[in-house]
Scaffold this motif. Structure first.
Motif, PDB file in Angstrom:
ATOM      1  N   PHE A 101       0.794  -1.208  -0.035  1.00 32.61           N
ATOM      2  CA  PHE A 101       0.119  -0.020  -0.095  1.00 32.61           C
ATOM      3  C   PHE A 101       1.040   1.404  -0.003  1.00 32.61           C
ATOM      4  O   PHE A 101       0.394   2.420  -0.492  1.00 32.61           O
ATOM      5  N   PHE A 102       2.025   1.517   0.723  1.00 31.94           N
ATOM      6  CA  PHE A 102       2.896   2.316   0.688  1.00 31.94           C
ATOM      7  C   PHE A 102       3.731   2.221  -0.266  1.00 31.94           C
ATOM      8  O   PHE A 102       4.299   1.127  -0.704  1.00 31.94           O
ATOM      9  N   ILE A 103       4.289   3.514  -0.855  1.00 32.78           N
ATOM     10  CA  ILE A 103       5.207   3.320  -1.781  1.00 32.78           C
ATOM     11  C   ILE A 103       6.606   3.590  -1.410  1.00 32.78           C
ATOM     12  O   ILE A 103       6.904   4.464  -0.666  1.00 32.78           O
ATOM     13  N   LEU A 271     -10.501   6.569  -9.908  1.00 37.60           N
ATOM     14  CA  LEU A 271     -10.153   5.119 -10.125  1.00 37.60           C
ATOM     15  C   LEU A 271     -11.750   4.631  -9.907  1.00 37.60           C
ATOM     16  O   LEU A 271     -11.697   3.170 -10.664  1.00 37.60           O
ATOM     17  N   ASN A 298       1.367  14.083  -1.076  1.00 34.29           N
ATOM     18  CA  ASN A 298       2.377  13.573  -0.176  1.00 34.29           C
ATOM     19  C   ASN A 298       3.261  12.846  -0.919  1.00 34.29           C
ATOM     20  O   ASN A 298       4.089  12.173  -0.002  1.00 34.29           O
TER      21      ASN A 298
ATOM     22  N   TYR B 118       5.168   6.371   4.811  1.00 31.21           N
ATOM     23  CA  TYR B 118       5.435   6.405   3.476  1.00 31.21           C
ATOM     24  C   TYR B 118       4.163   6.808   2.635  1.00 31.21           C
ATOM     25  O   TYR B 118       3.246   6.617   3.187  1.00 31.21           O
ATOM     26  N   PRO B 119       4.270   7.242   1.512  1.00 32.96           N
ATOM     27  CA  PRO B 119       3.461   7.804   0.723  1.00 32.96           C
ATOM     28  C   PRO B 119       2.208   6.650   0.497  1.00 32.96           C
ATOM     29  O   PRO B 119       2.896   5.836  -0.040  1.00 32.96           O
ATOM     30  N   LEU B 120       0.991   6.828   0.772  1.00 28.23           N
ATOM     31  CA  LEU B 120      -0.111   5.775   0.493  1.00 28.23           C
ATOM     32  C   LEU B 120      -0.162   5.939  -1.038  1.00 28.23           C
ATOM     33  O   LEU B 120      -0.172   6.898  -1.628  1.00 28.23           O
ATOM     34  N   ASN B 121      -0.028   4.580  -1.610  1.00 32.10           N
ATOM     35  CA  ASN B 121      -0.114   4.506  -3.154  1.00 32.10           C
ATOM     36  C   ASN B 121      -1.798   4.920  -3.458  1.00 32.10           C
ATOM     37  O   ASN B 121      -2.468   4.205  -2.898  1.00 32.10           O
ATOM     38  N   PRO B 122      -1.993   6.080  -4.304  1.00 26.48           N
ATOM     39  CA  PRO B 122      -3.445   6.408  -4.673  1.00 26.48           C
ATOM     40  C   PRO B 122      -4.113   4.955  -5.050  1.00 26.48           C
ATOM     41  O   PRO B 122      -5.348   5.054  -4.806  1.00 26.48           O
ATOM     42  N   TYR B 123      -3.545   4.070  -5.795  1.00 30.35           N
ATOM     43  CA  TYR B 123      -4.241   3.255  -6.459  1.00 30.35           C
ATOM     44  C   TYR B 123      -4.621   2.201  -5.424  1.00 30.35           C
ATOM     45  O   TYR B 123      -5.445   1.196  -5.582  1.00 30.35           O
ATOM     46  N   SER B 124      -3.924   2.193  -4.325  1.00 30.50           N
ATOM     47  CA  SER B 124      -4.206   1.267  -3.231  1.00 30.50           C
ATOM     48  C   SER B 124      -5.247   1.695  -2.239  1.00 30.50           C
ATOM     49  O   SER B 124      -5.886   1.191  -1.172  1.00 30.50           O
ATOM     50  N   ARG B 125      -5.837   3.163  -2.497  1.00 30.81           N
ATOM     51  CA  ARG B 125      -6.807   3.318  -1.616  1.00 30.81           C
ATOM     52  C   ARG B 125      -8.317   3.014  -1.940  1.00 30.81           C
ATOM     53  O   ARG B 125      -8.462   2.821  -3.148  1.00 30.81           O
ATOM     54  N   ASP B 126      -9.096   3.043  -0.875  1.00 26.54           N
ATOM     55  CA  ASP B 126     -10.419   2.594  -1.385  1.00 26.54           C
ATOM     56  C   ASP B 126     -11.350   4.012  -0.856  1.00 26.54           C
ATOM     57  O   ASP B 126     -10.676   4.688  -0.028  1.00 26.54           O
ATOM     58  N   PHE B 127     -12.092   4.040  -1.790  1.00 24.59           N
ATOM     59  CA  PHE B 127     -12.813   5.540  -1.831  1.00 24.59           C
ATOM     60  C   PHE B 127     -13.699   5.463  -0.429  1.00 24.59           C
ATOM     61  O   PHE B 127     -14.571   4.577  -0.402  1.00 24.59           O
ATOM     62  N   GLU B 290      -2.545  13.949   4.402  1.00 29.18           N
ATOM     63  CA  GLU B 290      -2.822  12.817   3.420  1.00 29.18           C
ATOM     64  C   GLU B 290      -2.624  11.474   4.099  1.00 29.18           C
ATOM     65  O   GLU B 290      -3.000  10.152   3.637  1.00 29.18           O
ATOM     66  N   ALA B 292      -4.456   9.914   5.919  1.00 32.23           N
ATOM     67  CA  ALA B 292      -6.244   9.695   6.287  1.00 32.23           C
ATOM     68  C   ALA B 292      -6.498   8.634   5.367  1.00 32.23           C
ATOM     69  O   ALA B 292      -5.813   8.897   4.136  1.00 32.23           O
ATOM     70  N   GLY B 293      -7.407   7.788   5.384  1.00 34.20           N
ATOM     71  CA  GLY B 293      -8.121   7.288   4.401  1.00 34.20           C
ATOM     72  C   GLY B 293      -8.214   5.716   4.640  1.00 34.20           C
ATOM     73  O   GLY B 293      -8.202   5.494   6.003  1.00 34.20           O
ATOM     74  N   ILE B 295      -7.871   1.682   2.959  1.00 33.57           N
ATOM     75  CA  ILE B 295      -7.023   0.828   2.212  1.00 33.57           C
ATOM     76  C   ILE B 295      -7.958  -0.416   1.543  1.00 33.57           C
ATOM     77  O   ILE B 295      -8.561  -0.772   2.215  1.00 33.57           O
ATOM     78  N   ARG B 296      -7.818  -0.650   0.434  1.00 36.95           N
ATOM     79  CA  ARG B 296      -8.394  -1.677  -0.058  1.00 36.95           C
ATOM     80  C   ARG B 296      -8.010  -2.901   0.406  1.00 36.95           C
ATOM     81  O   ARG B 296      -7.126  -3.216   0.768  1.00 36.95           O
TER      82      ARG B 296
END
Lengths: 599, 467
Positions: A101-103, A271, A298, B118-127, B290, B292-293, B295-296
């Motif tokens: 999840f984290f880059i 997405l 971020n 670490y920055p959360l990958n936007p692709y891994s986020r769940d809306f 950022e 916050a949120g 994760i899938r």
């Protein structure tokens, strides 16, 4: 002959290395033992200053820096559509596979899928003379986008070999071209440095409107295919919703959406939503015509700087195939801030508000890559890039440098207004401040496709809005009761215009998109109301009666009538309107039959 | 990644503001943590801001008081800033550097985590789209909070933002779920009194057992404020994504955090941006907000509610301005409403929740919710404009409809915005209150509402619901 140096200083995203002899400006380098991606942004003797596209914590002076001999480039070929990348074109799904999840950093993944085989069908034969931009063959990248594999720039000669139709990967050689005495291989994929614009034959005048399905934009502040637009507004004024609405509904073939330094949850929204939405023109999922570049706030700041270039280079690539591309950059202010941050670390002399002095020229360079062009190659292909840049002025103050420098270049200005947004009037595009310099060019299209009275009606409507703002000043002083009836009517019509036409609910299933034909019919309806109301006034009907006319609530809801039934429904509303006005003017004829309503 | 070593130097050559410069060193990494030992034997933590071949600039979290260039020594730890994370943190009160304040032992780590994350990958986020009922009508009805959102409170000095935050913490629940939020509370530069208020609130409501408190109070070292929110968010990420909890993070007061950021920038003689704040403040704030949120594939979530006091109530000041550009909306408090005695004094017009569309409507709240929301906004905005007009032309100058709008907005403030501190309203109550207020207006004015909903919910319609 790789140039290799040693880090002497690390401060945030900026790293300085010495003994870098042989390096070029903007050369891509690998920094440290973890081989982080960086780019040279300053050279002095053998000392190179490098901006690093990844987090630099833990990097030490003494670690190596290796030059790659290349500039920061993107990979171009089939497979771009439907993908989501970070600012330096690393596919985010692959990063997810590699690091979760984290880059994490130091991850190297290919931008385009090397394994996937594409159905390639050649259109040239061995022995054909070709020049840059000529088609070699076609790949059906999606059901609607035919990906044209073109002769790369600078390659003029004779085809010596071309593969037969079949399935090939992007690295397979699909043709060989004899240029002078050399025979050069052509693959479906190639690289292009992002800071260099791709060549074309000629720039053309943008004349076709870019239909967005947003009434206030299409009707009043039209964007043209190949044009440039700026959308500045304070936070909460709906920049992102406007950008996303455009990404969904504009009638371009390809959408490149650059989320530059913005929110992660918004990209997650795109997405989630896009794959399920249908392109109104083709019926395909919207995602299939979209390339997303997401470098959220971020993620490393230098990659944010690169993201808009990555986006526009991909846009140019599809433009060269003859497609109409629309690029949304949300937000260019974050990109400018990235410039400022890097510039600050370089201790450059700051210009206005700490921005570097070259801000204006960088912005101009970027927007100049938009336009409608005659592409390279034979066959008179035209393609276009329309650029729509969101601007986030601090405190909503449009006098700040990024907004001002953008306005000097962009031809369309959609000014978002906090006051309108507070009243939940969306899109919060201020109709008095906004402008489009394409109005004249695109009015021919409207006249040809909708009706010859388009421009006249539009001007009349704008006149009402302008008059309203003048009258508002008087009302502020003395109240509306003292106004003459004619002026009260202007206020009423302006209110109807605002609420039924300018207001558009992006989250309503029907109202989110409004076809040009429906826009035209709606305007016609309002125009008719204007005529009838004026007549009624001259015939002595009191303003209060007009104010209370029941048809107003039908008009207020007309935008929510679906595209396939509005024709009939609008006819009904118009009939209702005629009858009610007639009843006002001649109360005794109420219920009388045989009134001619269609005139 | 980094070799642990015992590299101790006593070559501090400069002490300036919160920074020290150390010379004649080698092999120091950017971002590395240093331990500074004062002549008195006291130890403080620091972090490398600039790493050169033979020198480093280090910011000292405990402040530079009593440091000297002679006897002070510094040891580089070879590691980035890490914190001990464990489920045992719940119920603890820690200081701004995560040391226990409650007399307990230090947290026994399950894992050591880098506090910068670490920055959360936007692709891994769940809306985010799970409606959180806060029990506050202005929030639930008009600026709905959803799980995984970051929604700040923009306040001013002397306004009851602490009460509001405490009330939301107490009442927040997700419809149809029993599970309560774990709360992470990070205080930066607030007074002892304010800190005690929250601790007492958490104790009284029994929330303390599921709360982690980080306190950097007004008289604690300023530079420590830079790490306090990062510690809090690291703990939040651990609980949310490793322990599958729903976490609500309260960060207060972000204004003090930004002041600390400015202090460091000034000490480093950086080129200042607007009003002396560093040019990278947007990026820096984003690195907090950022986090916050959702994760899938993970059931936990982080919802953030930062509080900031707007200097001089100015929403265009860089701190609220940059915050508003990063967060997904804002709740703005108004001094005018506070003076009128209205609690919570939420000025709904500049408020916004960007994620509310996904969290409301049929199956989430109620089908009429989106329409009622826009109608309330349109009507109250008109009423507010008329309020200022009335001051000039008097009520006589207004039309009948306009007078109805005035009555509406007046009652809206007193009956919809205004509510008890002690008890919340559920979403049904909130929407029904809204309908009873909207029914003061002629039905033809309810243009933003679908006629179907008018038939069903309008109190005067004798509709299905009221039949």
């Amino acid at each position: 002959m790789k140039n290799e140096g040693t880090i002497v200083m690390v401060t945030g995203p900026v790293v300085t290395a010495d003994t870098m002899t042989g390096s070029r400006m903007y050369e891509l380098v690998k920094v440290g033992h973890e081989r982080l991606i960086g780019e040279i942004i300053e050279l002095e003797e053998d000392v190179a200053t490098i901006q690093v596209y990844e987090e630099t914590t833990g990097i030490k002076p003494g670690e190596p820096v290796v030059g790659t001999g290349m500039s920061l480039s993107v990979e171009l070929g089939p497979g771009l559509l439907g993908t989501i990348y970070d600012g330096i074109q690393r596919p985010l799904p692959l990063l997810h596979e590699e690091s979760g999840f984290f880059i994490k950093r130091g991850i190297q993944v290919p931008s385009l899928d090397r394994e996937r085989a594409w159905e390639f069908s050649p259109v040239v034969c061995a022995g054909d003379a070709v020049e840059p931009g000529d088609e070699l063959g076609l790949v059906a990248e999606t059901n609607t986008i035919s990906h044209r594999v073109l002769v790369p720039s600078g390659m003029k000669g004779t085809v010596t070999e071309i593969v037969p139709a079949g399935r090939y990967t992007i690295e397979d050689i699909i043709a060989r071209v004899k240029v002078d005495h050399d025979i050069e291989p052509v693959r479906m994929m190639h690289r292009w440095p992002v800071r260099k614009s791709r060549p074309f034959k000629e720039k053309l005048e943008p004349k076709t409107p870019l239909i967005t399905g947003q009434r206030v934009i299409d009707t009043f502040f039209t964007m043209a295919k190949g044009g440039t637009a700026a959308v500045p507004g304070p936070f909460g004024s709906g920049k992102t919703v406007v950008q996303q609405q455009l990404a969904k509904w504009v009638d371009a073939d390809i959408i490149v959406y650059v989320g530059c330094g913005e929110r992660g949850n918004e990209m997650a929204d795109v997405l989630r939503e896009f794959p399920g939405l249908e392109d109104p023109r083709t019926g395909e999922p919207l995602m299939k015509r979209t390339v997303l570049i997401a470098n959220t706030s971020n993620m490393p700041v230098a990659a944010r700087e690169a993201s808009v270039y990555t986006g526009i280079t991909i846009a140019e690539y599809y433009r060269d195939m003859g497609y109409d591309v629309a690029l949304m950059a949300d937000s260019t202010s974050r990109w400018a801030e990235a410039l400022r941050e890097i510039s600050g670390r370089l201790e450059e002399m700051p210009g206005e508000e700490g921005y570097p002095a070259y801000l204006a020229s960088r912005l101009a360079d970027f927007y100049e890559r938009a336009g409608k062009v005659l592409t390279l190659g034979r066959g008179e292909r035209t393609g276009s890039i329309s650029v729509i840049g969101a601007v986030s002025p601090p405190g909503g103050d449009f006098s700040e440098p990024v907004t001002q420098n953008t306005l000097r270049i962009a031809k369309v200005f959609w000014a978002l207004d906090a006051d309108l947004a507070n009243r939940r009037h969306f899109p919060a595009i201020n109709w008095l401040e906004s402008y489009s310099l394409y109005g004249g060019e695109v009015s021919d299209w409207w006249h040809e496709h909708q009706g010859s009275d388009w421009d006249a009606m539009r001007k009349r409507m704008m006149g009402i809005l302008q008059k309203e703002s003048e009258l508002e000043e008087i009302v502020q002083l003395v109240g509306s009761d003292v106004l003459p009836d004619a002026d009260k009517l202007v206020l009423l019509e302006a209110e109807i215009l605002r609420e039924s036409f300018l207001f558009q609910n992006a989250f309503h299933a029907v109202d989110t998109f409004c076809s040009p034909a429906k826009q035209y019919r709606m305007m016609k309806m309002l125009h008719r109301f204007d005529e009838l109301a004026k007549n009624a006034l001259t015939e002595g009907v009191a303003f209060e009666k007009i104010n209370e006319i029941p048809v107003r609530s039908s008009i207020a809801r007309m935008a929510r009538i679906p595209e396939d039934t509005y024709e009939g429904a609008f006819g009904g509303i118009e009939k209702e309107m005629h009858e009610q006005f007639l009843a006002l003017a001649h109360p005794e004829t109420e219920g009388h039959e045989g009134i001619v309503v269609d005139k | 990644m980094m070799r642990s070593s015992n590299r101790e130097y006593s070559t501090v050559s400069k002490v300036s503001g919160p920074l020290i410069v150390v010379h004649r060193i080698s092999d120091v990494a950017y971002g590395e943590v240093a331990e500074i030992r004062l002549p008195s034997g006291e130890k403080r933590l620091g972090q490398v801001l600039e790493a050169r071949k033979d020198a480093a600039v280090v910011q000292v979290f405990g402040g530079t008081r009593d440091l000297d260039t002679d006897k002070t020594s510094i040891r580089f730890t070879g590691s980035s800033l890490k914190m001990a994370a464990s489920e045992e943190m719940l119920g603890r009160i820690l200081d701004g550097a995560a040391q226990p304040l409650d007399g307990g032992e230090g947290v026994i780590p399950e894992v050591m985590l880098d506090i910068n994350g670490y920055p959360l990958n936007p692709y891994s986020r769940d809306f985010p789209q799970d409606f959180i009922e806060t029990g506050i009508s202005c929030v639930d009805g008009m600026n709905t909070l959803v799980r995984g959102q970051k929604l700040p409170i923009f306040s001013g000095a002397g306004l009851p933002h602490n009460q509001l935050a405490a009330q939301i913490t107490r009442q927040a629940r997700v419809l149809g779920e029993r599970e309560e939020f774990a709360v992470i509370f990070a205080a930066m530069g607030i007074t002892h009194e304010e800190g005690n208020f929250f601790v007492r609130e958490f104790q009284n409501t029994g929330a303390l057992a599921r709360t982690v408190i980080f306190l950097n109070l007004a008289d604690d070292p300023v530079i420590e404020r830079i790490i306090t929110p990062r510690l809090a968010l690291t703990a939040a990420e651990f609980l949310a994504f490793e322990k599958n909890m729903h976490v609500l993070v309260i960060l207060t007061d972000m204004t003090n955090y930004c002041e600390a950021l400015r202090e460091i920038a000034a000490a480093r003689e950086e080129v200042p941006g607007r009003r002396g704040y560093p040019g990278y403040m947007y990026t820096d704030l984003a690195s907090l907000y950022e986090r916050a949120g959702r994760i899938r594939g993970k059931s936990g979530s982080i919802t953030q509610m930062p509080i900031l006091t707007m200097p001089d109530d100015d929403i265009t000041h860089p701190i609220p301005d940059l915050t508003g550009y990063i967060t997904e909306g804002q709740i703005v408090l108004s001094r005018d409403l506070h003076r009128k005695g209205i609690y919570p004094p939420i000025d709904v017009l500049p408020c916004l929740s960007r994620l509310m569309q996904g969290g409301i409507g049929p199956e989430r709240t109620r089908e009429d919710h989106p329409d009622v929301n826009t109608q309330l906004y349109a009507a109250y905005a008109r009423g507010r404009r008329l309020q200022s007009l009335v001051a000039v032309v008097g009520e006589e100058g207004l039309s009948h409809t306009d007078r109805q709008y005035l009555t509406f907005s007046d009652l809206f403030e007193r009956e919809f915005i205004n509510q008890e501190y002690a008890a919340g309203r559920n979403i049904e109550e909130t929407l029904d209150t809204a309908w009873s207020l909207l029914s003061l207006l002629p039905e033809s004015e309810l243009k933003r509402i679908d006629p179907r909903f008018i038939a069903r919910y309008h109190p005067n319609m004798g509709g299905e619901r009221h039949a």
